[in-house]
Design an enzyme around this catalytic site. Structure first.
Site, PDB file in Angstrom:
ATOM      1  N   LYS A   1      17.688  39.665  24.811  1.00 39.93           N
ATOM      2  CA  LYS A   1      17.295  39.613  26.016  1.00 39.93           C
ATOM      3  C   LYS A   1      18.126  38.522  26.810  1.00 39.93           C
ATOM      4  CE  LYS A   1      15.218  37.648  28.864  1.00 39.93           C
ATOM      5  NZ  LYS A   1      15.608  37.354  30.127  1.00 39.93           N
TER       6      LYS A   1
ATOM      7  N   GLY B   1      18.701  27.816  26.049  1.00 34.25           N
ATOM      8  CA  GLY B   1      18.137  27.492  27.397  1.00 34.25           C
ATOM      9  C   GLY B   1      17.567  26.215  27.542  1.00 34.25           C
ATOM     10  N   SER B   2      16.613  26.232  28.333  1.00 34.71           N
ATOM     11  CA  SER B   2      15.866  24.837  28.976  1.00 34.71           C
ATOM     12  C   SER B   2      14.912  24.303  27.974  1.00 34.71           C
ATOM     13  CB  SER B   2      15.025  25.041  30.156  1.00 34.71           C
ATOM     14  OG  SER B   2      14.039  25.812  29.621  1.00 34.71           O
TER      15      SER B   2
ATOM     16  N   VAL C   1      11.314  25.733  27.994  1.00 29.31           N
ATOM     17  CA  VAL C   1      11.056  26.948  27.229  1.00 29.31           C
ATOM     18  C   VAL C   1      11.388  26.964  25.802  1.00 29.31           C
ATOM     19  CG1 VAL C   1      11.989  29.489  27.161  1.00 29.31           C
ATOM     20  CG2 VAL C   1      11.530  28.303  29.256  1.00 29.31           C
TER      21      VAL C   1
ATOM     22  N   GLU D   1      18.453  25.859  20.971  1.00 29.13           N
ATOM     23  CA  GLU D   1      19.476  24.732  21.439  1.00 29.13           C
ATOM     24  C   GLU D   1      19.137  24.630  23.017  1.00 29.13           C
ATOM     25  OE1 GLU D   1      21.059  23.638  18.466  1.00 29.13           O
ATOM     26  OE2 GLU D   1      21.554  22.597  20.459  1.00 29.13           O
TER      27      GLU D   1
ATOM     28  N   CYS E   1      25.369  22.692  29.142  1.00 28.25           N
ATOM     29  CA  CYS E   1      24.246  21.698  28.461  1.00 28.25           C
ATOM     30  C   CYS E   1      24.895  20.518  27.948  1.00 28.25           C
ATOM     31  CB  CYS E   1      23.644  22.469  27.318  1.00 28.25           C
ATOM     32  SG  CYS E   1      24.610  23.480  26.320  1.00 28.25           S
TER      33      CYS E   1
ATOM     34  N   GLN F   1      17.928  26.256  41.455  1.00 25.71           N
ATOM     35  CA  GLN F   1      18.859  25.170  40.812  1.00 25.71           C
ATOM     36  C   GLN F   1      19.159  24.402  41.944  1.00 25.71           C
ATOM     37  OE1 GLN F   1      18.664  24.736  37.691  1.00 25.71           O
ATOM     38  NE2 GLN F   1      19.808  23.118  38.256  1.00 25.71           N
TER      39      GLN F   1
ATOM     40  N   GLU G   1      16.893  15.764  33.076  1.00 31.82           N
ATOM     41  CA  GLU G   1      18.196  16.598  33.178  1.00 31.82           C
ATOM     42  C   GLU G   1      18.187  17.345  34.679  1.00 31.82           C
ATOM     43  OE1 GLU G   1      18.399  20.233  30.886  1.00 31.82           O
ATOM     44  OE2 GLU G   1      20.600  19.934  30.615  1.00 31.82           O
TER      45      GLU G   1
HETATM   46  P1  ADP Z   1      17.902  28.107  32.258  1.00 36.74           P
HETATM   47  O1  ADP Z   1      17.062  26.784  32.813  1.00 36.74           O
HETATM   48  O2  ADP Z   1      19.324  28.016  31.550  1.00 36.74           O
HETATM   49  O3  ADP Z   1      17.601  29.209  33.220  1.00 36.74           O
HETATM   50  P2  ADP Z   1      15.558  29.135  30.807  1.00 36.74           P
HETATM   51  O4  ADP Z   1      15.070  28.362  29.349  1.00 36.74           O
HETATM   52  O5  ADP Z   1      14.640  29.387  31.809  1.00 36.74           O
HETATM   53  O6  ADP Z   1      17.147  28.223  30.989  1.00 36.74           O
HETATM   54  O7  ADP Z   1      15.959  30.760  30.174  1.00 36.74           O
HETATM   55  C1  ADP Z   1      16.829  30.899  28.998  1.00 36.74           C
HETATM   56  C2  ADP Z   1      16.378  32.276  28.619  1.00 36.74           C
HETATM   57  O8  ADP Z   1      15.223  32.196  28.242  1.00 36.74           O
HETATM   58  C3  ADP Z   1      16.605  33.396  29.866  1.00 36.74           C
HETATM   59  O9  ADP Z   1      17.071  34.529  29.015  1.00 36.74           O
HETATM   60  C4  ADP Z   1      14.952  33.331  30.040  1.00 36.74           C
HETATM   61  O10 ADP Z   1      14.616  34.749  30.909  1.00 36.74           O
HETATM   62  C5  ADP Z   1      14.368  33.381  28.732  1.00 36.74           C
HETATM   63  N1  ADP Z   1      12.981  32.800  29.126  1.00 36.74           N
HETATM   64  C6  ADP Z   1      12.561  32.201  30.071  1.00 36.74           C
HETATM   65  N2  ADP Z   1      11.077  31.891  29.705  1.00 36.74           N
HETATM   66  C7  ADP Z   1      10.881  32.541  28.676  1.00 36.74           C
HETATM   67  C8  ADP Z   1       9.628  32.791  27.826  1.00 36.74           C
HETATM   68  N3  ADP Z   1       8.514  32.322  28.292  1.00 36.74           N
HETATM   69  N4  ADP Z   1       9.835  33.346  26.625  1.00 36.74           N
HETATM   70  C9  ADP Z   1      10.840  33.787  26.244  1.00 36.74           C
HETATM   71  N5  ADP Z   1      12.025  33.550  26.842  1.00 36.74           N
HETATM   72  C10 ADP Z   1      12.121  33.140  27.988  1.00 36.74           C
END
Ligand code: ADP
Length: 505
Positions: A175, A228-229, A232, A251, A285, A332, A388
Site C-alpha cells: 500500500k 511513516g508517522s 500511525v 520505522e 525522517c 504539510q 516533529e
Molecule cells: P506521513 O506523515 O509520512 O504521510 P503517514 O503515517 O500518514 O505518514 O503515512 C504513511 C503510510 O501509512 C501511507 O501509506 C498512509 O496511507 C498509511 N496510513 C495512514 N494511516 C493509516 C492507517 N490508519 N492504517 C494503515 N496505514 C495507514
C-alpha cells in the site's frame, strides 16, 4: 483528460471495487495533474491478500536463489529506467532532480544487496550440550507481508520493504502513500515486466484508513512493515499487539539534532547543519530540526548559518540549480506554517531566517514554504522543541558543556539520527555512547543512509528492524532444529531419559 491508472492484483491491472478514483498532482505546480488513481477500500485489500495467499506456497517452494533471480530482473529493468523514474519522483513528491534520481539509485542498490545476499549462508549452527546432537536455526517465511510506505522516498522505501521479504519466500501486498501513487504504478510495471509470478507482489493505491488499515487488521496477513508517522506507526503497533499472532516492524519519525562543539570545523558544521535542516525541504525522517551549538562559538555559527540559509535557492524541483523543492501536500504546508507562527509568537525565540513566502509569483500554484530558523534557549516546556515539524524549520540552541548538550539531545521522545561536528574524537565517542539514537554521524549531516548499513531508531522512532538485513527478522520465523545422531536418547541439563526408572524392566 489525464490517464487513469489501476491497482496491480494477481498479475492483472484492475480497478477498485468502489469505482472511485483520486488525483495526484505536482506539489510544485498543483495545476499539473499526474493521473487518476484507484481509491481502494477493504474489498480491494481483501482481494490482494487472497491473491498473495494463493501464490505464497508455490513461491516459497522455489529456492531462495531462484527467487532472487526474479529480483535481479527487477534490478536490471529499474536500472534502465533510472532517469525517467527519477524525474517522476521529483515531479510527484517535489524533491530536486538529483534527489529524485538518488531515490531510484538507492532502490537499485537495495535490489543488488537483496539478490546478492541470497547466496550468503543463512541461519546458524549452534553447539548442543550433548555431543551426539546437532542443532541449528532454520528460517521460514512469515507468509503474506503487508508493506505500507510513505511518500518521501517513493521508490527506495518500497523496495526496502518488498525485495528482502520476497526473497525470503513471502508474498507481498503493498500500500503506497496516497501522495505518490504514480511512482507506485510505475514501479509495479517494472515488477510486471520482470515476470514475477502472479500474486507474488500486489499493489493497491488509496488512503491509509481505507486501504492500509484493512491490511493491518486482516487475519490473513502475517507480518506488517511500515514506515511513516509516529502517530500511525504506534496505532499499527498497538493493533498488531492485540492480534497476538502477527509480526510487525515500524520505522517512524524523529526530532533529530546536530551537536556542534567549541572545537568544530565551522565549514563542516554549517554545511552539515544546512543539509540536515533543509535538504528534501526538511521532509526526511532523519532531517535535523535542532542544532545545539557550544556557547563559545554560537555567534559565529549563527552568522554563517543565516548567511547560507538566506542564499538557498528553492523552486520547481526539475529546474536547474534548485536546492529545495516544495512541501508535499497542503496539510504539510499548513502544519509547517503553524509551527513557524508559534515560534514567531514566542517571546523566548529570536527568528533568524524567515523565508516562508519568499518565492516568486511564477510559483504561486506550488506548495512552497521557504527556510525558517530561530535561536532559543532550551526549555523543556516549549512544545516545538519536542514535536516533529517535518518541514524546513530549525531551532539553534546554545549549550555550555557536552553533558548539557547530551541531556538536551535526549530530552525528546524520539531517537532516530544525530550528528556531531567536532575535531575532538573523545567528544564524538561520548556522543556515540550517550546519545539515544539508531544512526549517528561525525562531521557529516544527519542524513545519508546506505542500504547495507542498518537503518532505524530507538524510543518512539521505531523498532529498528524495518531495514537492511535486519528486516529478515520481521518477515521470517525461526525454527530451532535438533537432530540426534545416536541410538540412545540423551537429554540436556542432566535430565533423566530413563523411562523405566524404578520399574522391573
Ligand atoms: P506521513 O506523515 O509520512 O504521510 P503517514 O503515517 O500518514 O505518514 O503515512 C504513511 C503510510 O501509512 C501511507 O501509506 C498512509 O496511507 C498509511 N496510513 C495512514 N494511516 C493509516 C492507517 N490508519 N492504517 C494503515 N496505514 C495507514
Amino acid at each position: 483528460m489525464t490517464d487513469t491508472y489501476k491497482n496491480y492484483i494477481d498479475g492483472e491491472w484492475v480497478t477498485a471495487r468502489s469505482g472511485e478514483t483520486f488525483e495526484s498532482v505536482e506539489p510544485a505546480d498543483t495545476d499539473r495533474v499526474l493521473g487518476q488513481f484507484q481509491r481502494s477500500t477493504e474489498e480491494d485489500a481483501q482481494r490482494a491478500i487472497e491473491a498473495a495467499n494463493e501464490a505464497q506456497e508455490q513461491w516459497q517452494s522455489l529456492s531462495r536463489i531462484d527467487r532472487a533471480a526474479y529480483i535481479e530482473e527487477v534490478f536490471k529493468i529499474l536500472e534502465q529506467r533510472t532517469d525517467e523514474l527519477g524525474e517522476l519522483v521529483s515531479r510527484e513528491c517535489g524533491k530536486e532532480l538529483s534527489e529524485g534520481k538518488a531515490d531510484v539509485v538507492e532502490a537499485i542498490h537495495m535490489l543488488q544487496y537483496a539478490f546478492g545476499n541470497a547466496r550468503q549462508p543463512t541461519g546458524e549452527v549452534v553447539e548442543s550440550e550433548i555431543p551426539a546432537k546437532d542443532s541449528y536455526v532454520h528460517r521460514q517465511p512469515a507468509g503474506v507481508v503487508a508493506s505500507i510506505t510513505p511518500w518521501n522516498f517513493p521508490i527506495a522505501i518500497p523496495i526496502w520493504l518488498i525485495a528482502i521479504p520476497l526473497i525470503e519466500g513471502n508474498t507481498v501486498v503493498w500500500k503506497p502513500a496516497e501522495q505518490t501513487p504514480k511512482c507506485a504504478v510505475k514501479l509495479m510495471e517494472v515488477f510486471d515486466e520482470a515476470g514475477i509470478p502472479d500474486g507474488v507482489i500486489n499493489m493497491i493505491t488509496g488512503y491509509g484508513e481505507d486501504s492500509g488499515a484493512p491490511l493491518v487488521s486482516s487475519n490473513d496477513v502475517d507480518s506488517v512493515l511500515f514506515t511513516g508517522s509516529a502517530k500511525v506507526g504506534q496505532m499499527i503497533q498497538k493493533d498488531v499487539a492485540v492480534q497476538g499472532d502477527k509480526q510487525c516492524a515500524c520505522e517512524m519519525g524523529g526530532k533529530n539534532a546536530i551537536i556542534v562543539t567549541e572545537d568544530a570545523d565551522m565549514d563542516i558544521a554549517v554545511h552539515s547543519a544546512i543539509m540536515s535542516a533543509y535538504k528534501t525541504t526538511g521532509q526526511r525522517c532523519v532531517s535535523a530540526e535542532r542544532v545545539l551549538v557550544h556557547e563559545d562559538v554560537i555567534d559565529e555559527f549563527q552568522q554563517r548559518f543565516v548567511s547560507a540559509a538566506e542564499k538557498i535557492n528553492y523552486g520547481h524541483p526539475v529546474e536547474d540549480d534548485v536546492f529545495m523543492g516544495p512541501l508535499v501536500d497542503d496539510a504539510q504546508v499548513e502544519k509547517t506554517k503553524e509551527w513557524n507562527q508559534r515560534v514567531r509568537d514566542l517571546d523566548a525565540a529570536e527568528v533568524l531566517v524567515d523565508r516562508e513566502t519568499d518565492i516568486g509569483e511564477e510559483h504561486a500554484d506550488g506548495r512552497f514554504v521557504g527556510p525558517f530558523a530561530y535561536r532559543i534557549e532550551y526549555d523543556d516546556d516549549i512544545d516545538v522543541l519536542h514535536e516533529e515539524v517535518f518541514g524546513p524549520h530549525v531551532a539553534i540552541m546554545p549549550y555550555s558543556d557536552l553533558d548539557e548538550a547530551i541531556e538536551i539531545h535526549n530530552s525528546v521522545e524520539y531517537g532516530l539520527a544525530m550528528a556531531i561536528c567536532t575535531e575532538d574524537y573523545r567528544k564524538a565517542r561520548r556522543a556515540r555512547q550517550d546519545c539515544e539514537v539508531g544512526l549517528g554521524y561525525v562531521n557529516l549531516p544527519s542524513i545519508g543512509a546506505e542500504v547495507h548499513l542498518p537503518f532505524g531508531g530507538v524510543k518512539k522512532s521505531g523498532s529498528g528492524i524495518a531495514s537492511g538485513k535486519d528486516i529478515i527478522r520481521a518477515v521470517t520465523h525461526r525454527k530451532a532444529w535438533t537432530v540426534n545422531n545416536e541410538k540412545d536418547i540423551e537429554m540436556a541439563q542432566g535430565l533423566s531419559a530413563d523411562i523405566f526408572r524404578g520399574s522391573d524392566e
